[in-house]
Design a protein around this motif. Structure first.
Motif, PDB file in Angstrom:
ATOM      1  N   VAL A  11      44.073  62.768  33.550  1.00 13.16           N
ATOM      2  CA  VAL A  11      45.137  62.112  34.310  1.00 13.16           C
ATOM      3  C   VAL A  11      44.534  61.071  35.260  1.00 13.16           C
ATOM      4  CG1 VAL A  11      46.941  62.454  36.046  1.00 13.16           C
ATOM      5  CG2 VAL A  11      46.719  64.053  34.137  1.00 13.16           C
ATOM      6  N   TYR A  12      43.416  61.432  35.880  1.00 14.16           N
ATOM      7  CA  TYR A  12      42.724  60.497  36.776  1.00 14.16           C
ATOM      8  C   TYR A  12      42.316  59.224  36.044  1.00 14.16           C
ATOM      9  CZ  TYR A  12      38.819  58.604  39.524  1.00 14.16           C
ATOM     10  OH  TYR A  12      37.962  57.778  40.209  1.00 14.16           O
ATOM     11  N   LEU A  13      41.766  59.393  34.848  1.00 15.39           N
ATOM     12  CA  LEU A  13      41.400  58.217  34.059  1.00 15.39           C
ATOM     13  C   LEU A  13      42.634  57.399  33.696  1.00 15.39           C
ATOM     14  CD1 LEU A  13      38.695  59.659  31.610  1.00 15.39           C
ATOM     15  CD2 LEU A  13      38.349  58.465  33.780  1.00 15.39           C
ATOM     16  N   GLY A  14      43.735  58.082  33.379  1.00 20.32           N
ATOM     17  CA  GLY A  14      44.965  57.380  33.050  1.00 20.32           C
ATOM     18  C   GLY A  14      45.515  56.591  34.225  1.00 20.32           C
ATOM     19  N   ILE A  15      45.482  57.201  35.416  1.00 19.74           N
ATOM     20  CA  ILE A  15      45.940  56.488  36.611  1.00 19.74           C
ATOM     21  C   ILE A  15      45.065  55.271  36.872  1.00 19.74           C
ATOM     22  CG2 ILE A  15      46.221  56.655  39.113  1.00 19.74           C
ATOM     23  CD1 ILE A  15      46.818  59.643  38.713  1.00 19.74           C
ATOM     24  N   SER A  16      43.756  55.448  36.769  1.00 19.67           N
ATOM     25  CA  SER A  16      42.832  54.329  36.985  1.00 19.67           C
ATOM     26  C   SER A  16      43.111  53.205  35.998  1.00 19.67           C
ATOM     27  CB  SER A  16      41.386  54.816  36.840  1.00 19.67           C
ATOM     28  OG  SER A  16      41.088  55.827  37.776  1.00 19.67           O
ATOM     29  N   PHE A  17      43.356  53.578  34.748  1.00 17.55           N
ATOM     30  CA  PHE A  17      43.650  52.576  33.718  1.00 17.55           C
ATOM     31  C   PHE A  17      44.946  51.836  34.037  1.00 17.55           C
ATOM     32  CE2 PHE A  17      45.746  51.243  29.823  1.00 17.55           C
ATOM     33  CZ  PHE A  17      44.742  50.570  29.148  1.00 17.55           C
ATOM     34  N   ALA A  18      46.007  52.577  34.368  1.00 14.73           N
ATOM     35  CA  ALA A  18      47.314  51.956  34.592  1.00 14.73           C
ATOM     36  C   ALA A  18      47.302  51.040  35.807  1.00 14.73           C
ATOM     37  CB  ALA A  18      48.379  53.047  34.761  1.00 14.73           C
ATOM     38  N   LEU A  19      46.713  51.495  36.913  1.00 15.32           N
ATOM     39  CA  LEU A  19      46.657  50.660  38.107  1.00 15.32           C
ATOM     40  C   LEU A  19      45.870  49.384  37.855  1.00 15.32           C
ATOM     41  CD1 LEU A  19      46.088  53.342  40.901  1.00 15.32           C
ATOM     42  CD2 LEU A  19      48.176  52.042  40.455  1.00 15.32           C
ATOM     43  N   ALA A  20      44.735  49.518  37.166  1.00 19.57           N
ATOM     44  CA  ALA A  20      43.908  48.351  36.913  1.00 19.57           C
ATOM     45  C   ALA A  20      44.549  47.394  35.917  1.00 19.57           C
ATOM     46  CB  ALA A  20      42.533  48.791  36.410  1.00 19.57           C
ATOM     47  N   ALA A  21      45.237  47.935  34.915  1.00 20.67           N
ATOM     48  CA  ALA A  21      45.913  47.069  33.954  1.00 20.67           C
ATOM     49  C   ALA A  21      46.963  46.215  34.648  1.00 20.67           C
ATOM     50  CB  ALA A  21      46.559  47.905  32.845  1.00 20.67           C
ATOM     51  N   THR A  22      47.707  46.829  35.556  1.00 24.65           N
ATOM     52  CA  THR A  22      48.710  46.077  36.306  1.00 24.65           C
ATOM     53  C   THR A  22      48.054  45.054  37.221  1.00 24.65           C
ATOM     54  OG1 THR A  22      50.154  48.010  36.259  1.00 24.65           O
ATOM     55  CG2 THR A  22      50.680  46.281  37.844  1.00 24.65           C
ATOM     56  N   THR A  23      46.961  45.458  37.863  1.00 25.73           N
ATOM     57  CA  THR A  23      46.233  44.527  38.727  1.00 25.73           C
ATOM     58  C   THR A  23      45.720  43.336  37.935  1.00 25.73           C
ATOM     59  OG1 THR A  23      45.582  46.316  40.226  1.00 25.73           O
ATOM     60  CG2 THR A  23      44.273  44.299  40.290  1.00 25.73           C
ATOM     61  N   GLY A  24      45.151  43.599  36.757  1.00 25.45           N
ATOM     62  CA  GLY A  24      44.671  42.506  35.924  1.00 25.45           C
ATOM     63  C   GLY A  24      45.788  41.581  35.489  1.00 25.45           C
ATOM     64  N   LEU A  25      46.905  42.157  35.120  1.00 30.96           N
ATOM     65  CA  LEU A  25      48.053  41.362  34.699  1.00 30.96           C
ATOM     66  C   LEU A  25      48.545  40.458  35.821  1.00 30.96           C
ATOM     67  CD1 LEU A  25      50.390  40.748  32.680  1.00 30.96           C
ATOM     68  CD2 LEU A  25      51.600  42.697  33.699  1.00 30.96           C
ATOM     69  N   VAL A  26      48.608  41.002  37.035  1.00 33.80           N
ATOM     70  CA  VAL A  26      49.207  40.272  38.156  1.00 33.80           C
ATOM     71  C   VAL A  26      48.232  39.311  38.804  1.00 33.80           C
ATOM     72  CG1 VAL A  26      50.164  40.542  40.479  1.00 33.80           C
ATOM     73  CG2 VAL A  26      50.908  42.065  38.625  1.00 33.80           C
ATOM     74  N   TYR A  27      47.033  39.805  39.153  1.00 35.12           N
ATOM     75  CA  TYR A  27      46.188  39.042  40.067  1.00 35.12           C
ATOM     76  C   TYR A  27      45.247  38.072  39.383  1.00 35.12           C
ATOM     77  CZ  TYR A  27      48.122  41.902  43.711  1.00 35.12           C
ATOM     78  OH  TYR A  27      49.005  42.503  44.568  1.00 35.12           O
ATOM     79  N   THR A  28      45.160  38.109  38.061  1.00 37.87           N
ATOM     80  CA  THR A  28      44.344  37.111  37.375  1.00 37.87           C
ATOM     81  C   THR A  28      44.906  35.710  37.595  1.00 37.87           C
ATOM     82  OG1 THR A  28      43.669  38.703  35.700  1.00 37.87           O
ATOM     83  CG2 THR A  28      43.454  36.372  35.136  1.00 37.87           C
ATOM     84  N   THR A  29      46.208  35.573  37.573  1.00 35.48           N
ATOM     85  CA  THR A  29      46.840  34.251  37.708  1.00 35.48           C
ATOM     86  C   THR A  29      47.694  34.129  38.962  1.00 35.48           C
ATOM     87  OG1 THR A  29      48.668  35.026  36.310  1.00 35.48           O
ATOM     88  CG2 THR A  29      46.862  33.846  35.218  1.00 35.48           C
ATOM     89  N   VAL A  30      47.643  35.117  39.880  1.00 35.64           N
ATOM     90  CA  VAL A  30      48.521  35.048  41.043  1.00 35.64           C
ATOM     91  C   VAL A  30      48.178  33.865  41.934  1.00 35.64           C
ATOM     92  CG1 VAL A  30      47.179  36.499  42.634  1.00 35.64           C
ATOM     93  CG2 VAL A  30      49.691  36.496  42.749  1.00 35.64           C
ATOM     94  N   VAL A  31      46.892  33.456  41.952  1.00 36.21           N
ATOM     95  CA  VAL A  31      46.536  32.303  42.779  1.00 36.21           C
ATOM     96  C   VAL A  31      47.248  31.052  42.291  1.00 36.21           C
ATOM     97  CG1 VAL A  31      44.466  31.713  41.448  1.00 36.21           C
ATOM     98  CG2 VAL A  31      44.623  31.047  43.847  1.00 36.21           C
ATOM     99  N   VAL A  32      47.445  30.936  40.975  1.00 37.21           N
ATOM    100  CA  VAL A  32      48.172  29.782  40.437  1.00 37.21           C
ATOM    101  C   VAL A  32      49.630  29.857  40.877  1.00 37.21           C
ATOM    102  CG1 VAL A  32      48.760  28.505  38.351  1.00 37.21           C
ATOM    103  CG2 VAL A  32      46.592  29.753  38.480  1.00 37.21           C
ATOM    104  N   TYR A  33      50.211  31.049  40.840  1.00 39.26           N
ATOM    105  CA  TYR A  33      51.597  31.242  41.305  1.00 39.26           C
ATOM    106  C   TYR A  33      51.722  30.860  42.772  1.00 39.26           C
ATOM    107  CZ  TYR A  33      55.693  33.905  42.922  1.00 39.26           C
ATOM    108  OH  TYR A  33      56.874  34.297  43.509  1.00 39.26           O
ATOM    109  N   ARG A  34      50.780  31.331  43.587  1.00 43.88           N
ATOM    110  CA  ARG A  34      50.873  31.086  45.025  1.00 43.88           C
ATOM    111  C   ARG A  34      50.624  29.634  45.386  1.00 43.88           C
ATOM    112  NH1 ARG A  34      47.659  36.637  46.920  1.00 43.88           N
ATOM    113  NH2 ARG A  34      49.449  38.051  46.558  1.00 43.88           N
ATOM    114  N   VAL A  35      49.770  28.961  44.618  1.00 42.73           N
ATOM    115  CA  VAL A  35      49.489  27.553  44.903  1.00 42.73           C
ATOM    116  C   VAL A  35      50.564  26.650  44.313  1.00 42.73           C
ATOM    117  CG1 VAL A  35      47.882  25.651  44.463  1.00 42.73           C
ATOM    118  CG2 VAL A  35      47.011  27.899  45.153  1.00 42.73           C
ATOM    119  N   ASP A  36      50.898  26.848  43.046  1.00 43.58           N
ATOM    120  CA  ASP A  36      51.819  25.939  42.359  1.00 43.58           C
ATOM    121  C   ASP A  36      53.291  26.251  42.636  1.00 43.58           C
ATOM    122  OD1 ASP A  36      49.601  24.720  41.366  1.00 43.58           O
ATOM    123  OD2 ASP A  36      49.830  25.448  39.315  1.00 43.58           O
ATOM    124  N   ALA A  37      53.671  27.526  42.591  1.00 43.45           N
ATOM    125  CA  ALA A  37      55.082  27.872  42.772  1.00 43.45           C
ATOM    126  C   ALA A  37      55.469  27.972  44.243  1.00 43.45           C
ATOM    127  CB  ALA A  37      55.389  29.193  42.066  1.00 43.45           C
TER     128      ALA A  37
END
Length: 410
Positions: A11-37
């Motif tokens: 379960v710990y590995l699953g939580i780590s995976f899920a949190l990081a997957a969401t972080t990767g999805l969001v924060y890889t391009t969030v700087v573009v969102y914050r600068v451009d949008a």
């Protein structure tokens, strides 16, 4: 491990995976969102992080005590849901004020999860080999990051706020699943059931008397100050001072995140399969971060800058799990989450104190200068780690009157 411990570990590995997957999805391009949008400038970009860290600081101690006196499991489940809500707020409100409001919500979620998750798994599996457990959790997180990062560019290509909205929905779904599958068999709070004040006092007393704890916590604050420059300005630095090949910056950020994650998997795998003195490993990591940050800040060639950024990201993945294992192995179960929350308060303090100054340097002088100023915090951090190692050796030397716990010699 027993069958129950293995189930909790999964379960710990699953939580780590899920949190990081969401972080990767969001924060890889969030700087573009914050600068451009949202149209944020360098100072506003750093102030976003400052608000996040200031709120995080304020929430940390209460949530740590709550986990120790109540339920680490409940803190993790509720924290994941709150994190999802914060992402939805930012994605739906593309203004400076909206992004700041989302940081406060997200800070509560981060505070609930951090410390509580590490304390929960330590209670479920024991402290016999926590360095390996945390490194495996980091690897699961890196695998999740790889998936999320790979998806981030294409998702953001459709609409810049779509990664935020998708990530928020995924975290809410994750919290719902955890209600069903996450166990809590270990009792992490002491039998005497102390109050909140007594728990805080016990945690601070432990920090003061254990060899090298205070020095390591100051290192955490210094690394926190450095990380604020990297987290908030590295993307802006690449966009402003280098020309990335091709027309779509979001795809480049996605590609860089994927490569950095693969390198991080290699680094954590090497550390997970080797036995080494923990503080020496932390010292090597800090030295690597110092060198790569300087190269990244000074590079005029885009490929040199990219190479330094990738090396920096790979080295950084190992810092948190190694540090967490060192602390948890030396911490009594009844105050474990509170001590880890205190660690995070030191980290937030470094970011809050360093963030506005670095943002001002980036806005009124240059992004390169801001990155180098952030790197300057790592030199004293390395010196403090050397001093901490010497104190531990002195504490375990023959003839000492107060013998530390056996694992404190690591």
């Amino acid at each position: 491990m027993s069958a129950d411990a293995v189930a909790a570990y999964r379960v710990y590995l699953g939580i780590s995976f899920a949190l990081a997957a969401t972080t990767g999805l969001v924060y890889t391009t969030v700087v573009v969102y914050r600068v451009d949008a949202a149209g944020l400038n360098p100072l506003q970009l750093v102030l976003v992080g400052t608000v996040l860290e200031a709120a995080y600081f304020g929430f940390q101690l209460p949530t740590g005590v709550l986990a120790d006196l109540g339920s680490s499991r409940a803190c993790v489940v509720f924290g994941v849901a709150v994190l999802g809500a914060g992402l939805l707020v930012e994605g739906a409100w593309p203004t400076f004020a909206g992004i700041l409001a989302a940081q406060v919500v997200g800070a509560l979620g981060y505070a609930l999860v951090s410390g509580a998750l590490e304390a929960w798994i330590a209670g479920e599996v024991g402290t016999g080999d926590l360095t390996r457990v945390y490194l495996r959790g980091s690897q699961a997180g890196l695998a999740g990051t790889l998936l999320g990062t790979a998806a981030s560019g294409p998702v953001a290509g459709g609409r810049l706020n779509l990664p935020l909205l998708t990530g928020g929905a995924l975290l809410l779904a994750t919290a719902a699943v955890l209600v069903v599958v996450m166990p809590e068999r270990a009792r992490t709070r002491p039998d005497s059931e102390p109050g909140a004040v007594e728990t805080v006092r016990a945690a601070w007393r432990l920090i003061r008397v254990r060899p090298a704890f205070v020095l390591v916590f100051v290192v955490v604050a210094l690394v926190g100050g450095w990380s604020e420059a990297i987290d908030r300005l590295w993307g802006a630095h690449l966009l402003a001072n280098h020309r990335l090949p091709g027309p779509d910056a979001t795809l480049w950020f996605s590609l860089l995140g994927v490569v950095a994650t693969l390198l991080g998997l290699v680094v954590t795998q090497v550390l997970a399969t080797r036995t080494a003195e923990t503080l020496r490993t932390l010292l090597a990591i800090v030295a690597a971060l110092l060198g790569t940050t300087i190269v990244f800040g000074l590079a005029t060639n885009v490929w040199v800058a990219i190479g330094a950024a990738l090396a920096l990201a790979a080295a950084r993945t190992a810092f948190a799990p190694v540090l967490s294992a060192w602390l948890v192995e030396r911490t009594d179960p009844g105050v474990r989450a509170t001590v880890l929350s205190t660690r995070d308060m030191f980290d937030a303090t470094g970011q809050v104190l360093g963030g506005p100054a670095l943002g001002a340097i980036g806005t009124w002088w240059s992004l390169r200068a801001a990155l180098l100023a952030g790197a300057s915090a790592l030199a004293p951090a390395a010196v403090l780690l050397i001093t901490a190692r010497r104190r531990l050796r002195a504490a375990t030397a023959p003839g000492t009157t107060t013998a530390p716990r056996p694992e404190s010699t690591r």
